[in-house]
Design a protein around this motif. Structure first.
Motif, PDB file in Angstrom:
ATOM      1  N   ASP A 121       0.840  -1.203   0.000  1.00 59.16           N
ATOM      2  CA  ASP A 121       0.000   0.000   0.000  1.00 59.16           C
ATOM      3  C   ASP A 121       0.872   1.249   0.000  1.00 59.16           C
ATOM      4  N   HIS A 122       1.921   1.220   0.817  1.00 53.19           N
ATOM      5  CA  HIS A 122       2.845   2.364   0.887  1.00 53.19           C
ATOM      6  C   HIS A 122       3.496   2.622  -0.475  1.00 53.19           C
ATOM      7  N   LEU A 123       3.795   1.554  -1.196  1.00 52.05           N
ATOM      8  CA  LEU A 123       4.458   1.674  -2.501  1.00 52.05           C
ATOM      9  C   LEU A 123       3.457   1.839  -3.649  1.00 52.05           C
ATOM     10  N   GLU A 124       2.175   1.933  -3.299  1.00 57.33           N
ATOM     11  CA  GLU A 124       1.099   2.134  -4.276  1.00 57.33           C
ATOM     12  C   GLU A 124       1.075   1.020  -5.323  1.00 57.33           C
ATOM     13  N   ALA A 125       1.299  -0.189  -4.866  1.00 59.60           N
ATOM     14  CA  ALA A 125       1.196  -1.364  -5.727  1.00 59.60           C
ATOM     15  C   ALA A 125      -0.173  -1.987  -5.479  1.00 59.60           C
ATOM     16  N   GLU A 126      -1.115  -1.689  -6.346  1.00 59.12           N
ATOM     17  CA  GLU A 126      -2.492  -2.133  -6.139  1.00 59.12           C
ATOM     18  C   GLU A 126      -2.674  -3.603  -6.507  1.00 59.12           C
ATOM     19  N   ARG A 127      -2.107  -4.019  -7.651  1.00 63.33           N
ATOM     20  CA  ARG A 127      -2.146  -5.433  -8.047  1.00 63.33           C
ATOM     21  C   ARG A 127      -0.717  -5.913  -8.240  1.00 63.33           C
TER      22      ARG A 127
END
Length: 259
Positions: free
Chosen positions: A83-89
């Protein structure tokens, strides 16, 4: 070495490769008493063309933090980092205990998992009577002997002794409290009756000589998966370091052909 503070732990991680590359990020999760460098070969290969993320789990490697009693708590750490790295999938690639974490995430957040690779991992810890007695007895010996006994069993016959000793020394650097609480967490782990709900494409890679988590246990799990592909390599439990190039080749095929 970037770090993220998560619930009393500082998680060290690497986030490499082009963010605008085609395909979702690859997320590598190491196993018990190991660290993110188990995946050095895969990081070097895949980061040339796509985004690759790996971390040291709490209490392992360069991360701090106490041990936890449930695999689900480690899964929450991984999700907090993503989430912190904005990796959604993402595609989850987990070795041993890391595969347990991956399955936990896939069950809780199926919409976020584009694919999954389980390396030397299973859905339920099952011991034969003999091995159960051995493992119970091993917890009564000095900590370093406990770690050494488990690590020696992790490699296929003939693997260089000096390299085995180096891995034993590294594993023994993991704090005792972390090692023992996570040992209990793995023993309690059981999602075998639920994995049929995991619909994402899944590759299971296992070592033929794995006596930590024998092939027959993995095959039992594979039957429960709707979309499982199985590959057996000539190795023990520590596939990422015993057969790094072969493992990378299998991963490359799966990512290209099935995702």
């Amino acid at each position: 070495m970037p770090q993220l503070e998560v619930d009393g732990a500082a998680l060290t991680y690497d986030d490499e490769g082009p963010r605008d590359a085609a395909g979702v990020p690859l997320v590598f999760i190491h196993g018990w008493t190991a660290d993110r460098h188990r995946w050095d070969h895969q990081m070097a290969h895949f980061s040339q063309g796509r985004r690759v993320i790996r971390l040291d789990l709490r209490g392992h490697g360069d991360s701090t933090g106490a041990g936890v009693r449930r695999i689900a708590e480690l899964a929450e750490d991984v999700l907090a980092l993503l989430d912190h790295l904005e990796a959604e999938r993402f595609v989850l690639i987990g070795h041993s205990m890391g595969g347990m974490i991956a399955q936990t995430i896939a069950l809780a957040h199926p919409d976020r998992v584009a694919g999954m690779v389980l390396v030397g991992s299973i859905g339920r810890m099952t011991y034969s009577r003999g091995r159960g007695l051995l493992m119970a007895a091993s917890t009564l010996v000095p900590f370093k002997l406990f770690v050494a006994a488990n690590m020696k069993r992790a490699f296929a016959p003939g693997y260089p002794r000096e390299e085995v000793r180096a891995h034993i020394r590294a594993a023994a650097g993991t704090p005792r409290e972390v090692v023992m609480t996570l040992y209990g967490a793995m023993r309690a782990f059981d999602v075998l009756d639920r994995v049929g709900a995991i619909r994402t494409p899944t590759l299971m890679v296992h070592g033929y000589h794995d006596i930590q988590l024998p092939v027959r246990q993995m095959l039992r799990m594979a039957r429960a998966y709707p979309n499982a592909i199985v590959r057996i390599l000539d190795a023990g439990h520590e596939l990422p370091v015993e057969k790094p190039a072969e493992l990378t080749e299998v991963l490359d095929w799966f990512l290209t052909a099935k995702l």
